[in-house]
Design a protein around this motif. Structure first.
Motif, PDB file in Angstrom:
ATOM      1  N   PHE A   1       0.840  -1.202   0.000  1.00 43.92           N
ATOM      2  CA  PHE A   1       0.000   0.000   0.000  1.00 43.92           C
ATOM      3  C   PHE A   1       0.875   1.252   0.000  1.00 43.92           C
ATOM      4  CE2 PHE A   1      -2.672  -3.380   1.424  1.00 43.92           C
ATOM      5  CZ  PHE A   1      -3.862  -3.131   0.759  1.00 43.92           C
ATOM      6  N   GLY A   2       0.385   2.270  -0.682  1.00 42.01           N
ATOM      7  CA  GLY A   2       1.151   3.483  -0.908  1.00 42.01           C
ATOM      8  C   GLY A   2       1.713   3.521  -2.316  1.00 42.01           C
ATOM      9  N   ALA A   3       1.891   2.334  -2.915  1.00 40.04           N
ATOM     10  CA  ALA A   3       2.375   2.279  -4.296  1.00 40.04           C
ATOM     11  C   ALA A   3       1.218   2.427  -5.283  1.00 40.04           C
ATOM     12  CB  ALA A   3       3.117   0.968  -4.554  1.00 40.04           C
ATOM     13  N   GLU A   4      -0.002   2.068  -4.845  1.00 41.69           N
ATOM     14  CA  GLU A   4      -1.158   2.246  -5.730  1.00 41.69           C
ATOM     15  C   GLU A   4      -1.515   3.732  -5.753  1.00 41.69           C
ATOM     16  OE1 GLU A   4      -3.238   2.856  -2.008  1.00 41.69           O
ATOM     17  OE2 GLU A   4      -1.547   1.600  -2.597  1.00 41.69           O
ATOM     18  N   ARG A   5      -1.785   4.250  -6.922  1.00 43.25           N
ATOM     19  CA  ARG A   5      -2.080   5.671  -7.046  1.00 43.25           C
ATOM     20  C   ARG A   5      -3.557   5.939  -7.277  1.00 43.25           C
ATOM     21  NH1 ARG A   5       2.691   8.539 -10.534  1.00 43.25           N
ATOM     22  NH2 ARG A   5       4.439   7.969  -9.192  1.00 43.25           N
ATOM     23  N   THR A   6      -4.310   4.893  -7.568  1.00 40.78           N
ATOM     24  CA  THR A   6      -5.692   5.058  -7.996  1.00 40.78           C
ATOM     25  C   THR A   6      -6.576   4.012  -7.348  1.00 40.78           C
ATOM     26  OG1 THR A   6      -4.853   5.740 -10.168  1.00 40.78           O
ATOM     27  CG2 THR A   6      -7.189   5.250 -10.024  1.00 40.78           C
ATOM     28  N   GLY A   7      -7.813   4.400  -7.031  1.00 41.87           N
ATOM     29  CA  GLY A   7      -8.835   3.449  -6.616  1.00 41.87           C
ATOM     30  C   GLY A   7      -9.985   3.511  -7.596  1.00 41.87           C
ATOM     31  N   TRP A   8     -10.326   2.375  -8.190  1.00 42.52           N
ATOM     32  CA  TRP A   8     -11.398   2.323  -9.184  1.00 42.52           C
ATOM     33  C   TRP A   8     -12.606   1.591  -8.618  1.00 42.52           C
ATOM     34  CZ3 TRP A   8      -7.368   0.285 -13.145  1.00 42.52           C
ATOM     35  CH2 TRP A   8      -6.750   1.366 -13.783  1.00 42.52           C
ATOM     36  N   LEU A   9     -13.759   2.259  -8.615  1.00 44.27           N
ATOM     37  CA  LEU A   9     -14.997   1.628  -8.178  1.00 44.27           C
ATOM     38  C   LEU A   9     -15.474   0.658  -9.247  1.00 44.27           C
ATOM     39  CD1 LEU A   9     -17.370   1.373  -6.176  1.00 44.27           C
ATOM     40  CD2 LEU A   9     -18.469   3.272  -7.404  1.00 44.27           C
ATOM     41  N   MET A  10     -15.790  -0.577  -8.835  1.00 46.27           N
ATOM     42  CA  MET A  10     -16.308  -1.602  -9.736  1.00 46.27           C
ATOM     43  C   MET A  10     -17.811  -1.787  -9.499  1.00 46.27           C
ATOM     44  SD  MET A  10     -13.581  -2.939 -11.430  1.00 46.27           S
ATOM     45  CE  MET A  10     -13.174  -1.191 -11.674  1.00 46.27           C
ATOM     46  N   SER A  11     -18.580  -1.839 -10.569  1.00 43.72           N
ATOM     47  CA  SER A  11     -20.003  -2.131 -10.419  1.00 43.72           C
ATOM     48  C   SER A  11     -20.206  -3.584 -10.002  1.00 43.72           C
ATOM     49  CB  SER A  11     -20.744  -1.855 -11.729  1.00 43.72           C
ATOM     50  OG  SER A  11     -20.225  -2.661 -12.780  1.00 43.72           O
ATOM     51  N   ASP A  12     -19.282  -4.459 -10.421  1.00 43.35           N
ATOM     52  CA  ASP A  12     -19.296  -5.876 -10.058  1.00 43.35           C
ATOM     53  C   ASP A  12     -17.861  -6.239  -9.682  1.00 43.35           C
ATOM     54  OD1 ASP A  12     -19.079  -8.728 -10.151  1.00 43.35           O
ATOM     55  OD2 ASP A  12     -20.856  -8.839 -11.430  1.00 43.35           O
ATOM     56  N   PHE A  13     -17.615  -6.369  -8.392  1.00 49.12           N
ATOM     57  CA  PHE A  13     -16.245  -6.540  -7.917  1.00 49.12           C
ATOM     58  C   PHE A  13     -15.607  -7.822  -8.445  1.00 49.12           C
ATOM     59  CE2 PHE A  13     -13.119  -7.981  -4.778  1.00 49.12           C
ATOM     60  CZ  PHE A  13     -12.301  -6.861  -4.697  1.00 49.12           C
ATOM     61  N   ASP A  14     -16.301  -8.930  -8.347  1.00 49.07           N
ATOM     62  CA  ASP A  14     -15.736 -10.206  -8.785  1.00 49.07           C
ATOM     63  C   ASP A  14     -15.460 -10.209 -10.286  1.00 49.07           C
ATOM     64  OD1 ASP A  14     -15.821 -11.207  -6.215  1.00 49.07           O
ATOM     65  OD2 ASP A  14     -17.822 -12.081  -6.472  1.00 49.07           O
ATOM     66  N   LYS A  15     -16.369  -9.618 -11.052  1.00 45.54           N
ATOM     67  CA  LYS A  15     -16.163  -9.541 -12.494  1.00 45.54           C
ATOM     68  C   LYS A  15     -14.970  -8.642 -12.813  1.00 45.54           C
ATOM     69  CE  LYS A  15     -18.570  -8.525 -16.829  1.00 45.54           C
ATOM     70  NZ  LYS A  15     -19.864  -8.088 -17.432  1.00 45.54           N
ATOM     71  N   GLY A  16     -14.838  -7.539 -12.085  1.00 42.24           N
ATOM     72  CA  GLY A  16     -13.707  -6.654 -12.292  1.00 42.24           C
ATOM     73  C   GLY A  16     -12.387  -7.356 -12.052  1.00 42.24           C
ATOM     74  N   LEU A  17     -12.354  -8.199 -11.030  1.00 41.72           N
ATOM     75  CA  LEU A  17     -11.131  -8.943 -10.726  1.00 41.72           C
ATOM     76  C   LEU A  17     -10.824  -9.955 -11.828  1.00 41.72           C
ATOM     77  CD1 LEU A  17      -9.258  -8.670  -8.275  1.00 41.72           C
ATOM     78  CD2 LEU A  17     -10.355 -10.679  -7.300  1.00 41.72           C
ATOM     79  N   ARG A  18     -11.861 -10.613 -12.340  1.00 34.77           N
ATOM     80  CA  ARG A  18     -11.653 -11.562 -13.445  1.00 34.77           C
ATOM     81  C   ARG A  18     -11.136 -10.846 -14.687  1.00 34.77           C
ATOM     82  NH1 ARG A  18     -16.670 -13.600 -11.634  1.00 34.77           N
ATOM     83  NH2 ARG A  18     -17.746 -12.672 -13.440  1.00 34.77           N
ATOM     84  N   LEU A  19     -11.699  -9.676 -14.975  1.00 30.75           N
ATOM     85  CA  LEU A  19     -11.262  -8.919 -16.140  1.00 30.75           C
ATOM     86  C   LEU A  19      -9.810  -8.464 -15.986  1.00 30.75           C
ATOM     87  CD1 LEU A  19     -14.396  -6.691 -16.864  1.00 30.75           C
ATOM     88  CD2 LEU A  19     -13.560  -8.607 -18.238  1.00 30.75           C
ATOM     89  N   ALA A  20      -9.435  -8.084 -14.770  1.00 28.53           N
ATOM     90  CA  ALA A  20      -8.052  -7.674 -14.536  1.00 28.53           C
ATOM     91  C   ALA A  20      -7.104  -8.827 -14.823  1.00 28.53           C
ATOM     92  CB  ALA A  20      -7.884  -7.186 -13.100  1.00 28.53           C
ATOM     93  N   ARG A  21      -7.417  -9.996 -14.312  1.00 24.83           N
ATOM     94  CA  ARG A  21      -6.570 -11.169 -14.564  1.00 24.83           C
ATOM     95  C   ARG A  21      -6.543 -11.501 -16.057  1.00 24.83           C
ATOM     96  NH1 ARG A  21      -8.635 -13.577  -9.270  1.00 24.83           N
ATOM     97  NH2 ARG A  21      -6.769 -13.787  -7.951  1.00 24.83           N
ATOM     98  N   ALA A  22      -7.711 -11.441 -16.706  1.00 21.48           N
ATOM     99  CA  ALA A  22      -7.777 -11.784 -18.127  1.00 21.48           C
ATOM    100  C   ALA A  22      -6.997 -10.793 -18.981  1.00 21.48           C
ATOM    101  CB  ALA A  22      -9.238 -11.826 -18.583  1.00 21.48           C
ATOM    102  N   SER A  23      -6.844  -9.575 -18.487  1.00 18.36           N
ATOM    103  CA  SER A  23      -6.111  -8.559 -19.243  1.00 18.36           C
ATOM    104  C   SER A  23      -4.605  -8.701 -19.099  1.00 18.36           C
ATOM    105  CB  SER A  23      -6.524  -7.158 -18.786  1.00 18.36           C
ATOM    106  OG  SER A  23      -5.925  -6.835 -17.534  1.00 18.36           O
ATOM    107  N   GLY A  24      -4.170  -9.554 -18.176  1.00 18.40           N
ATOM    108  CA  GLY A  24      -2.742  -9.726 -17.950  1.00 18.40           C
ATOM    109  C   GLY A  24      -2.220  -9.050 -16.710  1.00 18.40           C
ATOM    110  N   ALA A  25      -3.108  -8.464 -15.896  1.00 20.23           N
ATOM    111  CA  ALA A  25      -2.683  -7.846 -14.644  1.00 20.23           C
ATOM    112  C   ALA A  25      -2.505  -8.912 -13.565  1.00 20.23           C
ATOM    113  CB  ALA A  25      -3.707  -6.807 -14.189  1.00 20.23           C
TER     114      ALA A  25
END
Length: 310
Positions: A116-140
């Protein structure tokens, strides 16, 4: 003949990959927008819900918030003392809502747990679990696994190039007014990491490349008489400006989190300095834009600019 037809059919896809990947473009196309990765469905809610994370030096929260609101306007929530990490820690936390951006401000009373402290941004997700899946699928990479906080859920992801962002979701959906101007999320990358970052970031955010200037005026980032690659991205998660450099950056470039558009830069600077901010660099005028680097009480560094040539 069949083989030739197959190659012809593949050419558009190959050109798309080359456009995003950062390969050298012909000189006549240097300032044209590069092709963007086709967006996937995002779970973005809106730029006013994408908070810049500000970690102030201990005891400086009130001075920072007062300076910010005197400079840009806005309001703030009441301060709370809480634990916003999955491991034991204590911070004073406050939300600042302003016409130029939303801030999550933290004044840690204990050492800040890694990463913590290295993240510069917080993004609100309408669907948290889906957002996490999309992040992984994108290569994050998920560098902090999902955890509960006092009002919802969080996780921290990392895009190629070491760019961290926090994903969050609230049990009770927040409601913030739209922004008057959307800030630029400012990222500095190496030539080695730019391609992988763009592919991953564009896919997750559902963004597009608005402009890709491979010979941008280096004076904008404190390197007069030099050039660098400047990429502007627009997405449902807001604006991003990526500076691809050799890493030979003078202070304070690379220390800023965001860039804020203002209508009258001179007036804004007067208000900021009167409220305790100091100018670290500039103003510098280039075609279509004048920008300056300032530091607010608590150590937060920001880029301010008038005009925009995205």
């Amino acid at each position: 003949m069949k083989k030739r037809r197959a190659i012809v059919r593949l050419l558009p896809a190959l050109l798309l990959v080359v456009g995003v990947g950062g390969f050298a473009a012909p000189s006549s196309a240097q300032n044209r927008p590069a092709a963007a990765v086709l967006p996937v469905v995002t779970t973005a809610v809106g730029p006013q819900y994408d908070t810049t994370h500000v970690y102030v030096t201990p005891g400086a929260m009130d001075a920072f918030v007062t300076c910010w609101e005197a400079t840009f306007g806005g309001t703030n929530t009441a301060k709370v003392v809480t634990d916003v990490t999955p491991t034991p820690s204590t911070t004073v936390s406050e939300l600042v809502l302003s016409p130029v951006g939303t801030l999550s401000v933290f004044d840690f009373q204990t050492p800040v747990p890694y990463p913590f402290g290295a993240e510069r941004t917080g993004w609100l997700m309408s669907d948290f679990d889906k957002g996490l899946r999309l992040a992984r699928a994108s290569g994050a990479d998920v560098v902090v696994a999902p955890f509960d906080d006092p009002i919802g859920k969080d996780a921290v992801v990392q895009f190629p190039g070491g760019v961290n962002a926090q994903l969050y979701w609230h049990t009770k959906a927040p409601s913030y007014a739209p922004l008057e101007t959307v800030p630029d999320n400012r990222r500095y990358l190496t030539r080695d990491s730019a391609r992988a970052f763009l592919v991953s970031y564009l896919r997750f955010t559902g963004g597009r490349i608005v402009s890709d200037d491979r010979a941008a005026d280096g004076g904008r980032i404190g390197m007069p008489d030099e050039t660098y690659r400047r990429i502007a991205i627009g997405s449902p998660l807001g604006n991003t400006v990526v500076s691809v450099t050799d890493g030979h950056l003078p202070y304070p470039f690379g220390r800023e989190t965001a860039g804020y558009a203002v209508k009258d830069l001179t007036s804004t600077l007067h208000k900021a300095e009167a409220a305790g901010a100091k100018v670290l660099w500039g103003p510098y005028t280039s075609p279509a834009r004048t920008n300056v680097m300032v530091q607010l009480p608590g150590g937060y560094v920001a880029e301010l600019h008038q005009g925009d040539d995205r």
